[in-house]
Design a protein around this motif. Sequence first.
Motif, PDB file in Angstrom:
ATOM      1  N   VAL A  85       0.856  -1.186   0.000  1.00  0.00           N
ATOM      2  CA  VAL A  85       0.000   0.000   0.000  1.00  0.00           C
ATOM      3  C   VAL A  85       0.892   1.236   0.000  1.00  0.00           C
ATOM      4  N   ALA A  86       0.487   2.282  -0.733  1.00  0.00           N
ATOM      5  CA  ALA A  86       1.282   3.507  -0.818  1.00  0.00           C
ATOM      6  C   ALA A  86       1.286   4.233   0.524  1.00  0.00           C
ATOM      7  N   THR A  87       2.462   4.762   0.887  1.00  0.00           N
ATOM      8  CA  THR A  87       2.606   5.470   2.171  1.00  0.00           C
ATOM      9  C   THR A  87       3.225   6.857   2.028  1.00  0.00           C
ATOM     10  N   PHE A  88       3.692   7.221   0.813  1.00  0.00           N
ATOM     11  CA  PHE A  88       4.401   8.486   0.634  1.00  0.00           C
ATOM     12  C   PHE A  88       4.074   9.090  -0.719  1.00  0.00           C
ATOM     13  N   PRO A  89       3.901  10.460  -0.750  1.00  0.00           N
ATOM     14  CA  PRO A  89       3.866  11.413   0.373  1.00  0.00           C
ATOM     15  C   PRO A  89       2.499  11.396   1.054  1.00  0.00           C
ATOM     16  N   SER A  90       2.466  11.787   2.311  1.00  0.00           N
ATOM     17  CA  SER A  90       1.279  11.573   3.131  1.00  0.00           C
ATOM     18  C   SER A  90       0.003  12.231   2.619  1.00  0.00           C
ATOM     19  N   PRO A  91       0.038  13.469   2.048  1.00  0.00           N
ATOM     20  CA  PRO A  91      -1.232  14.066   1.630  1.00  0.00           C
ATOM     21  C   PRO A  91      -1.945  13.239   0.555  1.00  0.00           C
ATOM     22  N   SER A  92      -1.161  12.645  -0.366  1.00  0.00           N
ATOM     23  CA  SER A  92      -1.727  11.832  -1.443  1.00  0.00           C
ATOM     24  C   SER A  92      -0.696  10.775  -1.831  1.00  0.00           C
ATOM     25  N   PRO A  93      -0.649   9.678  -1.103  1.00  0.00           N
ATOM     26  CA  PRO A  93       0.421   8.690  -1.306  1.00  0.00           C
ATOM     27  C   PRO A  93       0.424   8.098  -2.717  1.00  0.00           C
ATOM     28  N   ARG A  94       1.651   7.996  -3.272  1.00  0.00           N
ATOM     29  CA  ARG A  94       1.805   7.442  -4.619  1.00  0.00           C
ATOM     30  C   ARG A  94       2.752   6.246  -4.644  1.00  0.00           C
ATOM     31  N   THR A  95       3.559   6.084  -3.610  1.00  0.00           N
ATOM     32  CA  THR A  95       4.518   4.986  -3.596  1.00  0.00           C
ATOM     33  C   THR A  95       4.675   4.432  -2.184  1.00  0.00           C
ATOM     34  N   GLN A  96       5.127   3.205  -2.084  1.00  0.00           N
ATOM     35  CA  GLN A  96       5.355   2.589  -0.779  1.00  0.00           C
ATOM     36  C   GLN A  96       6.840   2.607  -0.454  1.00  0.00           C
TER      37      GLN A  96
ATOM     38  N   VAL B 192      -4.927  -9.755   9.023  1.00  0.00           N
ATOM     39  CA  VAL B 192      -6.379  -9.568   9.085  1.00  0.00           C
ATOM     40  C   VAL B 192      -6.790  -8.105   8.894  1.00  0.00           C
ATOM     41  N   GLN B 193      -5.824  -7.181   8.965  1.00  0.00           N
ATOM     42  CA  GLN B 193      -6.162  -5.765   8.774  1.00  0.00           C
ATOM     43  C   GLN B 193      -4.900  -4.985   8.412  1.00  0.00           C
ATOM     44  N   VAL B 194      -5.061  -4.026   7.492  1.00  0.00           N
ATOM     45  CA  VAL B 194      -3.985  -3.099   7.122  1.00  0.00           C
ATOM     46  C   VAL B 194      -4.549  -1.686   7.175  1.00  0.00           C
ATOM     47  N   ARG B 195      -3.810  -0.785   7.851  1.00  0.00           N
ATOM     48  CA  ARG B 195      -4.239   0.620   7.933  1.00  0.00           C
ATOM     49  C   ARG B 195      -3.082   1.543   7.582  1.00  0.00           C
ATOM     50  N   THR B 196      -3.416   2.662   6.929  1.00  0.00           N
ATOM     51  CA  THR B 196      -2.452   3.747   6.719  1.00  0.00           C
ATOM     52  C   THR B 196      -3.136   5.055   7.124  1.00  0.00           C
ATOM     53  N   PRO B 197      -3.194   5.334   8.422  1.00  0.00           N
ATOM     54  CA  PRO B 197      -3.846   6.563   8.887  1.00  0.00           C
ATOM     55  C   PRO B 197      -3.136   7.806   8.337  1.00  0.00           C
ATOM     56  N   HIS B 198      -3.809   8.953   8.456  1.00  0.00           N
ATOM     57  CA  HIS B 198      -3.226  10.218   7.992  1.00  0.00           C
ATOM     58  C   HIS B 198      -3.150  11.185   9.164  1.00  0.00           C
ATOM     59  N   PRO B 199      -2.153  11.037  10.030  1.00  0.00           N
ATOM     60  CA  PRO B 199      -2.028  11.920  11.201  1.00  0.00           C
ATOM     61  C   PRO B 199      -1.531  13.302  10.784  1.00  0.00           C
ATOM     62  N   PRO B 200      -1.648  14.288  11.664  1.00  0.00           N
ATOM     63  CA  PRO B 200      -1.235  15.657  11.335  1.00  0.00           C
ATOM     64  C   PRO B 200       0.262  15.906  11.504  1.00  0.00           C
ATOM     65  N   VAL B 201       1.070  14.845  11.484  1.00  0.00           N
ATOM     66  CA  VAL B 201       2.530  14.983  11.549  1.00  0.00           C
ATOM     67  C   VAL B 201       3.148  14.110  10.464  1.00  0.00           C
ATOM     68  N   SER B 202       4.316  14.515   9.971  1.00  0.00           N
ATOM     69  CA  SER B 202       5.135  13.761   9.041  1.00  0.00           C
ATOM     70  C   SER B 202       4.658  13.871   7.595  1.00  0.00           C
ATOM     71  N   ASP B 203       5.606  13.538   6.684  1.00  0.00           N
ATOM     72  CA  ASP B 203       5.291  13.461   5.258  1.00  0.00           C
ATOM     73  C   ASP B 203       5.120  12.010   4.816  1.00  0.00           C
ATOM     74  N   HIS B 204       5.176  11.073   5.769  1.00  0.00           N
ATOM     75  CA  HIS B 204       4.871   9.663   5.525  1.00  0.00           C
ATOM     76  C   HIS B 204       3.590   9.297   6.264  1.00  0.00           C
ATOM     77  N   ARG B 205       2.871   8.326   5.740  1.00  0.00           N
ATOM     78  CA  ARG B 205       1.775   7.739   6.495  1.00  0.00           C
ATOM     79  C   ARG B 205       2.298   6.514   7.238  1.00  0.00           C
ATOM     80  N   PRO B 206       1.887   6.337   8.484  1.00  0.00           N
ATOM     81  CA  PRO B 206       2.262   5.110   9.189  1.00  0.00           C
ATOM     82  C   PRO B 206       1.582   3.902   8.531  1.00  0.00           C
ATOM     83  N   LEU B 207       2.227   2.763   8.651  1.00  0.00           N
ATOM     84  CA  LEU B 207       1.661   1.509   8.151  1.00  0.00           C
ATOM     85  C   LEU B 207       1.442   0.588   9.345  1.00  0.00           C
ATOM     86  N   VAL B 208       0.186   0.179   9.529  1.00  0.00           N
ATOM     87  CA  VAL B 208      -0.189  -0.692  10.651  1.00  0.00           C
ATOM     88  C   VAL B 208      -0.736  -1.997  10.086  1.00  0.00           C
ATOM     89  N   VAL B 209      -0.173  -3.112  10.521  1.00  0.00           N
ATOM     90  CA  VAL B 209      -0.605  -4.437  10.070  1.00  0.00           C
ATOM     91  C   VAL B 209      -0.992  -5.260  11.284  1.00  0.00           C
TER      92      VAL B 209
END
Length: 257
Positions: A207-218, A236-253
């Motif tokens: 899943v794409a994680t960068f850049p955070s506003p509109s991810p295009r690449t992982q 069983v679950q994958v998330r890429t939240p969009h927190p108000p910090v960083s230019d990357h999205r976190p990846l949660v599995v």
Amino acid sequence: MRLATFNLLHGRSLSDGAVHAGRVRDAIADLDADVLGLQEVDRAQPRSGGLDLTALAAEALGAPAHRFAAAVVGTPGKTWQAWHADADIAHPQYGIALVSRFPVQRWQITQLPGAPIRSPVLTAEDGLLLLKDEPRVLLAAVLETPRGLMSVGTTHLSFVPGWNVRQLRHAVRAMRALPAPRILLGDLNMPAGPVRAFTGWRPLARVATFPSPSPRTQLDHVLVDPRGQVALGRVVQVRTPHPPVSDHRPLVVRVDR
């Protein structure tokens, strides 16, 4: 079990360029990770208000085990030198961190081969710059989980093509000396296809994680060594939240058996 990786950008917000402890704490708490790998982590840096971002993350997750591994002393992009043993907690430092809700049986830090060349990097503030690459490290821990021992590492690899591949192979060799199952979390500065081709390790999420506003690449990955993977369970679950910090999205599995 939730595994997560997050390039923090030292907690900086893209909206106002500021670092606020509350924003960082809330962003980390939202991940609800049992094991979290962090990259671009500050400690005692003026630019982030002298915060210990590793301790802040551990507090946010209620995690008793955490460790920071400095790659440099000083401030990246300004004046810095490779981390040395004389640097105490009063010196500004920058590196990676691992946070765990599970007890740690032992820690391991591995120095990765650094890129000896400068490489062009596009920055928001100064445009295209030729930057000297920073030292890179792997921070790993053997965890005592309800499922038994598990080894988890985190790293932030070079932006210099080719050198990040060399570092990744070095990191994988170091991880294979630890008990299975083995997980590698981190910003690897390359997409999932090459990561799997060069290591044989399996990405648990594509899943794409960068850049955070509109991810295009992982660039951010949760990898598992196929040797011992069965003991980890299935995704069983994958998330890429969009927190108000960083230019990357976190990846949660989230994995379960």
